[in-house]
Scaffold this motif. Structure first.
Motif, PDB file in Angstrom:
ATOM      1  N   PHE A   1       0.838  -1.204   0.000  1.00  0.00           N
ATOM      2  CA  PHE A   1       0.000   0.000   0.000  1.00  0.00           C
ATOM      3  C   PHE A   1       0.874   1.255   0.000  1.00  0.00           C
ATOM      4  O   PHE A   1       0.584   2.216  -0.716  1.00  0.00           O
ATOM      5  N   ALA A   2       1.946   1.248   0.788  1.00  0.00           N
ATOM      6  CA  ALA A   2       2.837   2.414   0.848  1.00  0.00           C
ATOM      7  C   ALA A   2       3.548   2.625  -0.491  1.00  0.00           C
ATOM      8  O   ALA A   2       3.625   3.758  -0.991  1.00  0.00           O
ATOM      9  N   LYS A   3       4.066   1.545  -1.071  1.00  0.00           N
ATOM     10  CA  LYS A   3       4.797   1.665  -2.336  1.00  0.00           C
ATOM     11  C   LYS A   3       3.899   2.099  -3.488  1.00  0.00           C
ATOM     12  O   LYS A   3       4.343   2.796  -4.399  1.00  0.00           O
ATOM     13  N   LEU A   4       2.635   1.685  -3.459  1.00  0.00           N
ATOM     14  CA  LEU A   4       1.701   2.036  -4.530  1.00  0.00           C
ATOM     15  C   LEU A   4       0.878   3.276  -4.194  1.00  0.00           C
ATOM     16  O   LEU A   4       0.065   3.717  -5.010  1.00  0.00           O
ATOM     17  N   ASP A   5       1.078   3.812  -2.990  1.00  0.00           N
ATOM     18  CA  ASP A   5       0.354   5.001  -2.520  1.00  0.00           C
ATOM     19  C   ASP A   5      -1.157   4.789  -2.617  1.00  0.00           C
ATOM     20  O   ASP A   5      -1.888   5.581  -3.210  1.00  0.00           O
ATOM     21  N   ILE A   6      -1.609   3.667  -2.056  1.00  0.00           N
ATOM     22  CA  ILE A   6      -3.026   3.334  -2.033  1.00  0.00           C
ATOM     23  C   ILE A   6      -3.444   3.034  -0.608  1.00  0.00           C
ATOM     24  O   ILE A   6      -2.596   2.906   0.284  1.00  0.00           O
ATOM     25  N   ALA A   7      -4.766   2.908  -0.381  1.00  0.00           N
ATOM     26  CA  ALA A   7      -5.256   2.709   0.976  1.00  0.00           C
ATOM     27  C   ALA A   7      -6.271   1.578   1.098  1.00  0.00           C
ATOM     28  O   ALA A   7      -6.827   1.384   2.169  1.00  0.00           O
ATOM     29  N   SER A   8      -6.531   0.843   0.008  1.00  0.00           N
ATOM     30  CA  SER A   8      -7.549  -0.200   0.105  1.00  0.00           C
ATOM     31  C   SER A   8      -7.247  -1.376  -0.808  1.00  0.00           C
ATOM     32  O   SER A   8      -6.499  -1.257  -1.781  1.00  0.00           O
ATOM     33  N   ARG A   9      -7.881  -2.497  -0.488  1.00  0.00           N
ATOM     34  CA  ARG A   9      -7.768  -3.690  -1.325  1.00  0.00           C
ATOM     35  C   ARG A   9      -8.415  -3.456  -2.684  1.00  0.00           C
ATOM     36  O   ARG A   9      -7.978  -4.021  -3.683  1.00  0.00           O
ATOM     37  N   ALA A  10      -9.460  -2.638  -2.724  1.00  0.00           N
ATOM     38  CA  ALA A  10     -10.124  -2.335  -3.995  1.00  0.00           C
ATOM     39  C   ALA A  10      -9.165  -1.614  -4.940  1.00  0.00           C
ATOM     40  O   ALA A  10      -9.113  -1.927  -6.140  1.00  0.00           O
ATOM     41  N   GLU A  11      -8.402  -0.666  -4.409  1.00  0.00           N
ATOM     42  CA  GLU A  11      -7.417   0.033  -5.234  1.00  0.00           C
ATOM     43  C   GLU A  11      -6.331  -0.937  -5.704  1.00  0.00           C
ATOM     44  O   GLU A  11      -5.874  -0.870  -6.848  1.00  0.00           O
ATOM     45  N   LEU A  12      -5.922  -1.842  -4.828  1.00  0.00           N
ATOM     46  CA  LEU A  12      -4.928  -2.850  -5.190  1.00  0.00           C
ATOM     47  C   LEU A  12      -5.463  -3.731  -6.313  1.00  0.00           C
ATOM     48  O   LEU A  12      -4.754  -4.025  -7.281  1.00  0.00           O
ATOM     49  N   ALA A  13      -6.719  -4.137  -6.217  1.00  0.00           N
ATOM     50  CA  ALA A  13      -7.340  -4.972  -7.251  1.00  0.00           C
ATOM     51  C   ALA A  13      -7.370  -4.237  -8.592  1.00  0.00           C
ATOM     52  O   ALA A  13      -7.096  -4.832  -9.642  1.00  0.00           O
ATOM     53  N   ARG A  14      -7.674  -2.949  -8.564  1.00  0.00           N
ATOM     54  CA  ARG A  14      -7.705  -2.156  -9.800  1.00  0.00           C
ATOM     55  C   ARG A  14      -6.326  -2.111 -10.445  1.00  0.00           C
ATOM     56  O   ARG A  14      -6.175  -2.342 -11.648  1.00  0.00           O
ATOM     57  N   ILE A  15      -5.296  -1.851  -9.641  1.00  0.00           N
ATOM     58  CA  ILE A  15      -3.934  -1.775 -10.168  1.00  0.00           C
ATOM     59  C   ILE A  15      -3.497  -3.127 -10.723  1.00  0.00           C
ATOM     60  O   ILE A  15      -2.907  -3.211 -11.797  1.00  0.00           O
ATOM     61  N   CYS A  16      -3.781  -4.197  -9.993  1.00  0.00           N
ATOM     62  CA  CYS A  16      -3.416  -5.543 -10.465  1.00  0.00           C
ATOM     63  C   CYS A  16      -4.121  -5.871 -11.771  1.00  0.00           C
ATOM     64  O   CYS A  16      -3.524  -6.461 -12.679  1.00  0.00           O
ATOM     65  N   ALA A  17      -5.389  -5.482 -11.890  1.00  0.00           N
ATOM     66  CA  ALA A  17      -6.143  -5.733 -13.124  1.00  0.00           C
ATOM     67  C   ALA A  17      -5.525  -4.973 -14.290  1.00  0.00           C
ATOM     68  O   ALA A  17      -5.389  -5.508 -15.390  1.00  0.00           O
ATOM     69  N   GLU A  18      -5.121  -3.730 -14.047  1.00  0.00           N
ATOM     70  CA  GLU A  18      -4.477  -2.940 -15.098  1.00  0.00           C
ATOM     71  C   GLU A  18      -3.166  -3.578 -15.526  1.00  0.00           C
ATOM     72  O   GLU A  18      -2.870  -3.669 -16.717  1.00  0.00           O
ATOM     73  N   LYS A  19      -2.384  -4.028 -14.570  1.00  0.00           N
ATOM     74  CA  LYS A  19      -1.098  -4.653 -14.884  1.00  0.00           C
ATOM     75  C   LYS A  19      -1.301  -5.956 -15.649  1.00  0.00           C
ATOM     76  O   LYS A  19      -0.553  -6.274 -16.558  1.00  0.00           O
ATOM     77  N   LYS A  20      -2.315  -6.705 -15.272  1.00  0.00           N
ATOM     78  CA  LYS A  20      -2.581  -7.985 -15.922  1.00  0.00           C
ATOM     79  C   LYS A  20      -2.988  -7.780 -17.379  1.00  0.00           C
ATOM     80  O   LYS A  20      -2.641  -8.572 -18.243  1.00  0.00           O
ATOM     81  N   GLN A  21      -3.720  -6.720 -17.677  1.00  0.00           N
ATOM     82  CA  GLN A  21      -4.147  -6.437 -19.044  1.00  0.00           C
ATOM     83  C   GLN A  21      -2.956  -6.118 -19.939  1.00  0.00           C
ATOM     84  O   GLN A  21      -2.957  -6.452 -21.111  1.00  0.00           O
ATOM     85  N   TRP A  22      -1.952  -5.475 -19.385  1.00  0.00           N
ATOM     86  CA  TRP A  22      -0.818  -5.034 -20.191  1.00  0.00           C
ATOM     87  C   TRP A  22       0.302  -6.060 -20.241  1.00  0.00           C
ATOM     88  O   TRP A  22       1.197  -5.960 -21.037  1.00  0.00           O
ATOM     89  N   ARG A  23       0.262  -7.063 -19.380  1.00  0.00           N
ATOM     90  CA  ARG A  23       1.309  -8.084 -19.345  1.00  0.00           C
ATOM     91  C   ARG A  23       1.134  -9.018 -20.536  1.00  0.00           C
ATOM     92  O   ARG A  23       0.029  -9.484 -20.796  1.00  0.00           O
ATOM     93  N   PRO A  24       2.212  -9.341 -21.256  1.00  0.00           N
ATOM     94  CA  PRO A  24       2.083 -10.286 -22.376  1.00  0.00           C
ATOM     95  C   PRO A  24       1.487 -11.605 -21.880  1.00  0.00           C
ATOM     96  O   PRO A  24       1.942 -12.169 -20.904  1.00  0.00           O
ATOM     97  N   GLY A  25       0.428 -12.039 -22.542  1.00  0.00           N
ATOM     98  CA  GLY A  25      -0.226 -13.284 -22.159  1.00  0.00           C
ATOM     99  C   GLY A  25      -1.125 -13.133 -20.958  1.00  0.00           C
ATOM    100  O   GLY A  25      -1.629 -14.116 -20.430  1.00  0.00           O
ATOM    101  N   GLY A  26      -1.331 -11.892 -20.491  1.00  0.00           N
ATOM    102  CA  GLY A  26      -2.170 -11.663 -19.320  1.00  0.00           C
ATOM    103  C   GLY A  26      -3.615 -11.993 -19.592  1.00  0.00           C
ATOM    104  O   GLY A  26      -4.114 -11.848 -20.707  1.00  0.00           O
ATOM    105  N   ASP A  27      -4.302 -12.453 -18.568  1.00  0.00           N
ATOM    106  CA  ASP A  27      -5.711 -12.835 -18.670  1.00  0.00           C
ATOM    107  C   ASP A  27      -6.556 -11.604 -18.362  1.00  0.00           C
ATOM    108  O   ASP A  27      -6.731 -11.252 -17.209  1.00  0.00           O
ATOM    109  N   ALA A  28      -7.069 -10.931 -19.386  1.00  0.00           N
ATOM    110  CA  ALA A  28      -7.836  -9.706 -19.198  1.00  0.00           C
ATOM    111  C   ALA A  28      -9.154  -9.948 -18.496  1.00  0.00           C
ATOM    112  O   ALA A  28      -9.759  -9.026 -17.989  1.00  0.00           O
TER     113      ALA A  28
END
Length: 115
Positions: A83-110
């Protein structure tokens, strides 16, 4: 007593310092301060990324800890650091960031986990 402790290397700064130069500790772990990002997704360790993935799948700290053979306290510590490294405060924000990263990762499951 280990050889490192006998040689005054028990802590990164030497005997009795409890700290010292953080570059020494990072270098021993295969990273230097020059290539270790301080913030953002790239700053997360492999373990922190694994914790983030499990948490975004909806697991509790206790469930993630059991899967990773860690204590729930350790998972909580990893989450605080994430949370500190990503400057976020909730699991929902973490889920959003992970989803964004997964979409851009080669072979990621959108579609996301479990689909």
């Amino acid at each position: 007593m280990t050889e490192d402790q006998q040689a005054g290397q028990g802590h990164p700064g030497g005997p009795g310092t409890g700290g010292g130069d953080p570059r020494t500790h990072l270098h021993r772990r295969g990273r230097t301060t020059l290539d270790a990002a301080a913030f953002g997704w790239d700053s997360l360790s492999e373990t922190e990324r694994a914790v983030a993935e499990l948490i975004t799948r909806g697991l509790t700290n206790r469930q993630a800890a059991a899967r990773m053979f860690l204590s729930p306290h350790t998972v909580s510590t990893h989450l605080r650091r994430i949370f500190a490294k990503l400057d976020i405060a909730s699991r929902a924000e973490l889920a959003r960031i992970c989803a964004e990263k997964k979409q851009w990762r080669p072979g990621g499951d959108a579609e996301g986990p479990g689909t």
